[in-house]
Enzyme design. Structure first.
Site, PDB file in Angstrom:
ATOM      1  CE  LYS A  86       9.982   1.402  -2.490  1.00  0.00           C
ATOM      2  NZ  LYS A  86       9.153   2.524  -2.822  1.00  0.00           N
TER       3      LYS A  86
HETATM    4  O1  G3P Z   1       7.053   4.878  -1.832  1.00  0.00           O
HETATM    5  C1  G3P Z   1       6.637   4.417  -0.767  1.00  0.00           C
HETATM    6  C2  G3P Z   1       5.852   5.287   0.135  1.00  0.00           C
HETATM    7  O2  G3P Z   1       6.734   6.653   0.228  1.00  0.00           O
HETATM    8  C3  G3P Z   1       4.442   5.654  -0.306  1.00  0.00           C
HETATM    9  O3  G3P Z   1       3.813   6.642   0.425  1.00  0.00           O
HETATM   10  O4  G3P Z   1       2.171   8.334   0.731  1.00  0.00           O
HETATM   11  O5  G3P Z   1       1.592   6.008  -0.520  1.00  0.00           O
HETATM   12  O6  G3P Z   1       1.937   6.228   1.897  1.00  0.00           O
HETATM   13  P1  G3P Z   1       2.414   6.875   0.618  1.00  0.00           P
END
Ligand code: G3P
Length: 226
Positions: A86
């Site tokens: 990533k």
């Molecule tokens: O993995 C990246 C993403 O899904 C993060 O989500 O909820 O931290 O905005 P969030």
């Protein structure tokens, strides 16, 4: 649309994997910190996730220069064949993605918010791009509309010659906060939704399913078994 699980929690991953419907896992530094992960244990932790899941497992490189990202990317890719590196959407990230893709290493370009960012990710050879939906919603913008624009723009072009082994770039709808987000991502045609375990559980449930099941159980007791 495929479901990925957005977590670093081994218990959640093992449970969700047993349901047979999870095709991959995405992790990020915040998710690893949330489970109390230690820096020295990170490679072994990713290896454990890779052993639990028969599919791509995203592990984030933390460098801020292309050289650091390439070095980390190679190390992460060496953990298991199903590791996807990533890398954040930024200039150094694009350069690192191109170098890693040229070596046959799959990259998931993360922190993607706009159409130009997504197209650049595809051009740099990313195997996946992760538009964040919920974080747009957090700042009073329509994350689903941004996701739709990204999906549509990538569909307009053939990126088969830009990535690893001619594989087409896939869109991972990320930062998913609800089953409604999942519905909208599927209607838009996102290839994948990566969801927290709490959202995955909500995706299985519906009150009419719960009530219908209870009614069937009750009625079954009335069936003459003589
Ligand atoms: O993995 C990246 C993403 O899904 C993060 O989500 O909820 O931290 O905005 P969030």
């Amino acid at each position: 649309m495929k479901f990925f699980l957005d977590t670093a929690d081994l218990v959640q991953i093992e449970e969700a994997a047993s349901w047979g419907a999870v095709a991959g896992v995405t992790t990020n530094p915040s998710l690893y910190a949330r489970i109390g992960g230690k820096l020295a244990d990170f490679p072994a932790h990713i290896a454990r996730i890779c052993a639990l899941i028969d599919g791509p497992v995203s592990a984030e490189a933390m460098g801020l220069t292309r050289d650091a990202l390439i070095r980390e990317g190679r190390e992460l890719a060496g953990i298991a064949p199903n590791v996807v590196v990533k890398i954040p959407t930024m200039v150094e990230g694009l350069a690192a993605t191109r170098a890693l893709a040229n070596e046959g290493i799959r990259v998931n370009m993360t922190l993607c918010f706009t159409v130009p960012q997504a197209i650049l990710a595809a051009r740099s050879g990313a195997r996946y791009v992760s538009p964040f939906v919920g974080r747009f919603d957090d700042s009073s913008e329509d994350g689903i509309e941004h996701l739709a624009n990204i999906v549509r723009s990538l569909e307009n072009y053939d990126f088969a010659d830009t990535g690893v082994n001619g594989e087409r770039i896939e869109v991972i709808a990320a930062s998913i906060r609800s089953a409604q987000h999942v519905t909208q991502a599927a209607l838009i045609g996102a290839d994948i939704a990566t969801v927290p375990f709490s959202v995955l559980k909500k995706c299985v449930e519906h009150p009419l399913t719960t009530n219908g099941l209870a009614a069937f159980q009750e009625d079954w007791k009335k069936v003459d078994n003589a």
